[in-house]
Design a protein around this motif. Sequence first.
Motif, PDB file in Angstrom:
ATOM      1  N   MET A   1       0.840  -1.196   0.000  1.00  0.00           N
ATOM      2  CA  MET A   1       0.000   0.000   0.000  1.00  0.00           C
ATOM      3  C   MET A   1       0.877   1.249   0.000  1.00  0.00           C
ATOM      4  SD  MET A   1      -2.954   1.208   2.712  1.00  0.00           S
ATOM      5  CE  MET A   1      -3.937  -0.259   2.389  1.00  0.00           C
ATOM      6  N   SER A   2       0.488   2.243  -0.756  1.00  0.00           N
ATOM      7  CA  SER A   2       1.257   3.481  -0.851  1.00  0.00           C
ATOM      8  C   SER A   2       0.896   4.436   0.281  1.00  0.00           C
ATOM      9  CB  SER A   2       0.980   4.172  -2.186  1.00  0.00           C
ATOM     10  OG  SER A   2      -0.367   4.631  -2.223  1.00  0.00           O
ATOM     11  N   LEU A   3       1.731   5.453   0.456  1.00  0.00           N
ATOM     12  CA  LEU A   3       1.466   6.474   1.467  1.00  0.00           C
ATOM     13  C   LEU A   3       0.145   7.189   1.192  1.00  0.00           C
ATOM     14  CD1 LEU A   3       2.151   8.461   3.775  1.00  0.00           C
ATOM     15  CD2 LEU A   3       3.509   9.758   2.113  1.00  0.00           C
ATOM     16  N   ILE A   4      -0.074   7.621  -0.059  1.00  0.00           N
ATOM     17  CA  ILE A   4      -1.290   8.379  -0.343  1.00  0.00           C
ATOM     18  C   ILE A   4      -2.530   7.508  -0.174  1.00  0.00           C
ATOM     19  CG2 ILE A   4      -0.128  10.067  -1.816  1.00  0.00           C
ATOM     20  CD1 ILE A   4      -1.243   8.653  -4.251  1.00  0.00           C
ATOM     21  N   LYS A   5      -2.433   6.229  -0.470  1.00  0.00           N
ATOM     22  CA  LYS A   5      -3.557   5.315  -0.262  1.00  0.00           C
ATOM     23  C   LYS A   5      -3.854   5.169   1.222  1.00  0.00           C
ATOM     24  CE  LYS A   5      -6.475   2.014  -1.615  1.00  0.00           C
ATOM     25  NZ  LYS A   5      -7.608   2.231  -2.559  1.00  0.00           N
ATOM     26  N   LYS A   6      -2.805   5.013   2.013  1.00  0.00           N
ATOM     27  CA  LYS A   6      -2.964   4.839   3.456  1.00  0.00           C
ATOM     28  C   LYS A   6      -3.613   6.063   4.090  1.00  0.00           C
ATOM     29  CE  LYS A   6      -2.139   2.505   7.292  1.00  0.00           C
ATOM     30  NZ  LYS A   6      -2.681   1.158   7.544  1.00  0.00           N
ATOM     31  N   ILE A   7      -3.111   7.243   3.768  1.00  0.00           N
ATOM     32  CA  ILE A   7      -3.648   8.476   4.326  1.00  0.00           C
ATOM     33  C   ILE A   7      -5.106   8.679   3.889  1.00  0.00           C
ATOM     34  CG2 ILE A   7      -3.498  11.000   4.209  1.00  0.00           C
ATOM     35  CD1 ILE A   7      -0.470  10.733   4.160  1.00  0.00           C
ATOM     36  N   TYR A   8      -5.381   8.346   2.642  1.00  0.00           N
ATOM     37  CA  TYR A   8      -6.727   8.483   2.100  1.00  0.00           C
ATOM     38  C   TYR A   8      -7.713   7.601   2.870  1.00  0.00           C
ATOM     39  CZ  TYR A   8     -10.483   8.394  -1.423  1.00  0.00           C
ATOM     40  OH  TYR A   8     -11.686   8.485  -2.080  1.00  0.00           O
ATOM     41  N   ILE A  10      -7.289   6.324   5.945  1.00  0.00           N
ATOM     42  CA  ILE A  10      -7.373   6.793   7.331  1.00  0.00           C
ATOM     43  C   ILE A  10      -8.352   7.959   7.437  1.00  0.00           C
ATOM     44  CG2 ILE A  10      -6.087   7.982   9.172  1.00  0.00           C
ATOM     45  CD1 ILE A  10      -3.639   6.322   8.383  1.00  0.00           C
ATOM     46  N   SER A  11      -8.402   8.767   6.391  1.00  0.00           N
ATOM     47  CA  SER A  11      -9.214   9.989   6.411  1.00  0.00           C
ATOM     48  C   SER A  11     -10.667   9.774   5.988  1.00  0.00           C
ATOM     49  CB  SER A  11      -8.573  11.048   5.515  1.00  0.00           C
ATOM     50  OG  SER A  11      -7.260  11.326   5.954  1.00  0.00           O
ATOM     51  N   GLY A  12     -11.027   8.518   5.734  1.00  0.00           N
ATOM     52  CA  GLY A  12     -12.422   8.232   5.422  1.00  0.00           C
ATOM     53  C   GLY A  12     -12.764   8.180   3.953  1.00  0.00           C
ATOM     54  N   SER A  13     -11.752   8.213   3.092  1.00  0.00           N
ATOM     55  CA  SER A  13     -11.933   8.058   1.644  1.00  0.00           C
ATOM     56  C   SER A  13     -12.937   9.038   1.024  1.00  0.00           C
ATOM     57  CB  SER A  13     -12.360   6.620   1.320  1.00  0.00           C
ATOM     58  OG  SER A  13     -11.456   5.682   1.857  1.00  0.00           O
ATOM     59  N   PRO A  14     -12.676  10.342   1.135  1.00  0.00           N
ATOM     60  CA  PRO A  14     -13.593  11.323   0.539  1.00  0.00           C
ATOM     61  C   PRO A  14     -13.637  11.212  -0.988  1.00  0.00           C
ATOM     62  CG  PRO A  14     -11.555  12.371   1.250  1.00  0.00           C
ATOM     63  CD  PRO A  14     -11.538  10.995   1.798  1.00  0.00           C
ATOM     64  N   ILE A  15     -14.802  11.539  -1.557  1.00  0.00           N
ATOM     65  CA  ILE A  15     -15.020  11.435  -3.000  1.00  0.00           C
ATOM     66  C   ILE A  15     -15.014  12.830  -3.635  1.00  0.00           C
ATOM     67  CG2 ILE A  15     -16.572  10.654  -4.814  1.00  0.00           C
ATOM     68  CD1 ILE A  15     -15.328   8.397  -3.170  1.00  0.00           C
ATOM     69  N   PHE A  16     -14.201  12.986  -4.678  1.00  0.00           N
ATOM     70  CA  PHE A  16     -14.131  14.256  -5.402  1.00  0.00           C
ATOM     71  C   PHE A  16     -14.743  14.145  -6.802  1.00  0.00           C
ATOM     72  CE2 PHE A  16     -10.481  13.930  -2.541  1.00  0.00           C
ATOM     73  CZ  PHE A  16     -10.659  15.057  -1.755  1.00  0.00           C
ATOM     74  N   GLY A  17     -14.738  12.933  -7.335  1.00  0.00           N
ATOM     75  CA  GLY A  17     -15.275  12.726  -8.668  1.00  0.00           C
ATOM     76  C   GLY A  17     -15.620  11.268  -8.909  1.00  0.00           C
ATOM     77  N   PHE A  61      -6.598  13.682  -3.038  1.00  0.00           N
ATOM     78  CA  PHE A  61      -6.531  14.012  -1.617  1.00  0.00           C
ATOM     79  C   PHE A  61      -5.146  14.518  -1.231  1.00  0.00           C
ATOM     80  CE2 PHE A  61      -6.176  12.916   2.922  1.00  0.00           C
ATOM     81  CZ  PHE A  61      -7.289  13.579   3.406  1.00  0.00           C
ATOM     82  N   SER A  62      -4.093  13.955  -1.843  1.00  0.00           N
ATOM     83  CA  SER A  62      -2.722  14.332  -1.492  1.00  0.00           C
ATOM     84  C   SER A  62      -2.260  15.616  -2.175  1.00  0.00           C
ATOM     85  CB  SER A  62      -1.754  13.192  -1.844  1.00  0.00           C
ATOM     86  OG  SER A  62      -1.622  13.048  -3.245  1.00  0.00           O
ATOM     87  N   LYS A  91       1.666   3.973  13.859  1.00  0.00           N
ATOM     88  CA  LYS A  91       0.632   3.238  14.597  1.00  0.00           C
ATOM     89  C   LYS A  91      -0.748   3.493  14.001  1.00  0.00           C
ATOM     90  CE  LYS A  91       3.118   2.919  18.980  1.00  0.00           C
ATOM     91  NZ  LYS A  91       3.088   3.200  20.450  1.00  0.00           N
ATOM     92  N   ASN A  92      -0.771   3.484  12.671  1.00  0.00           N
ATOM     93  CA  ASN A  92      -2.006   3.656  11.902  1.00  0.00           C
ATOM     94  C   ASN A  92      -2.636   5.042  12.079  1.00  0.00           C
ATOM     95  OD1 ASN A  92      -3.521   2.203   9.935  1.00  0.00           O
ATOM     96  ND2 ASN A  92      -5.241   2.080  11.378  1.00  0.00           N
ATOM     97  N   GLU A  93      -1.834   6.015  12.499  1.00  0.00           N
ATOM     98  CA  GLU A  93      -2.313   7.382  12.638  1.00  0.00           C
ATOM     99  C   GLU A  93      -1.553   8.284  11.675  1.00  0.00           C
ATOM    100  OE1 GLU A  93      -2.824  10.949  15.998  1.00  0.00           O
ATOM    101  OE2 GLU A  93      -1.899   9.040  16.543  1.00  0.00           O
ATOM    102  N   TRP A  94      -2.258   9.154  10.996  1.00  0.00           N
ATOM    103  CA  TRP A  94      -1.653  10.115  10.074  1.00  0.00           C
ATOM    104  C   TRP A  94      -1.284  11.374  10.844  1.00  0.00           C
ATOM    105  CZ3 TRP A  94      -5.069  13.526   6.467  1.00  0.00           C
ATOM    106  CH2 TRP A  94      -4.259  14.425   5.776  1.00  0.00           C
TER     107      TRP A  94
END
Length: 214
Positions: A1-8, A10-17, A61-62, A91-94
Amino acid sequence: MSLIKKIYLISGSPIFGEIEGVCRVTGKKSKGLSFKEWVKKTFTDYSYLYQGEIISNEALFSFLELSEIIQKKVGKEKPQNFRTYSHIVYKNEWLCFTKANKKEIVEILKNNPEFVCLTSTGQKHLAFKNKEGFWQLDEIFVVPDIMLFTEIHEFMIEMLKFGYNQKEIITGIYKAKTIKKIGIFNHLKKENYLSKHRGKPMFDFCAFLMYSTK
């Protein structure tokens, strides 16, 4: 898993399009916005991109310039620019940091975080360039070596305590008054150690994370 995927995630996977296609940032099929309509003329990092039609939601998101999520994390009054901050997943926190948080960053690095993406300027988009399994400082990547990092960094901090300044430590060019204060024998012993590492990625990484001992 990539950094941007992980952060996305963790943040609840917001939708832009909802446009389907291959993401130019991740190279994977996904949903998001048209890349041509999204990208600005000032974007220059095309060499890092894949062939595709869209920029996915996780990639978008990134690149946020007005992030309310980061605003809440860092306690600011206005939405924040993603690229302004260093990003660490621990520890799974961004976690979002600036240069003012160097001591905290150092302690986290000693405890083997999942992802590390540090910025020295806060001016460039870096998270999408992150490589899994590496610590990142701008476009410098190092294999995580906690023992070596701790050794070099603590040595640099001790040199600051002795009276060297950061520029002297980084360049290896010392003021005569500094050498006189330390003593030529002790100075050569310290410089001999640093010279073995200077010019290597881990040295640059440690040097960026030096902080005032006063």
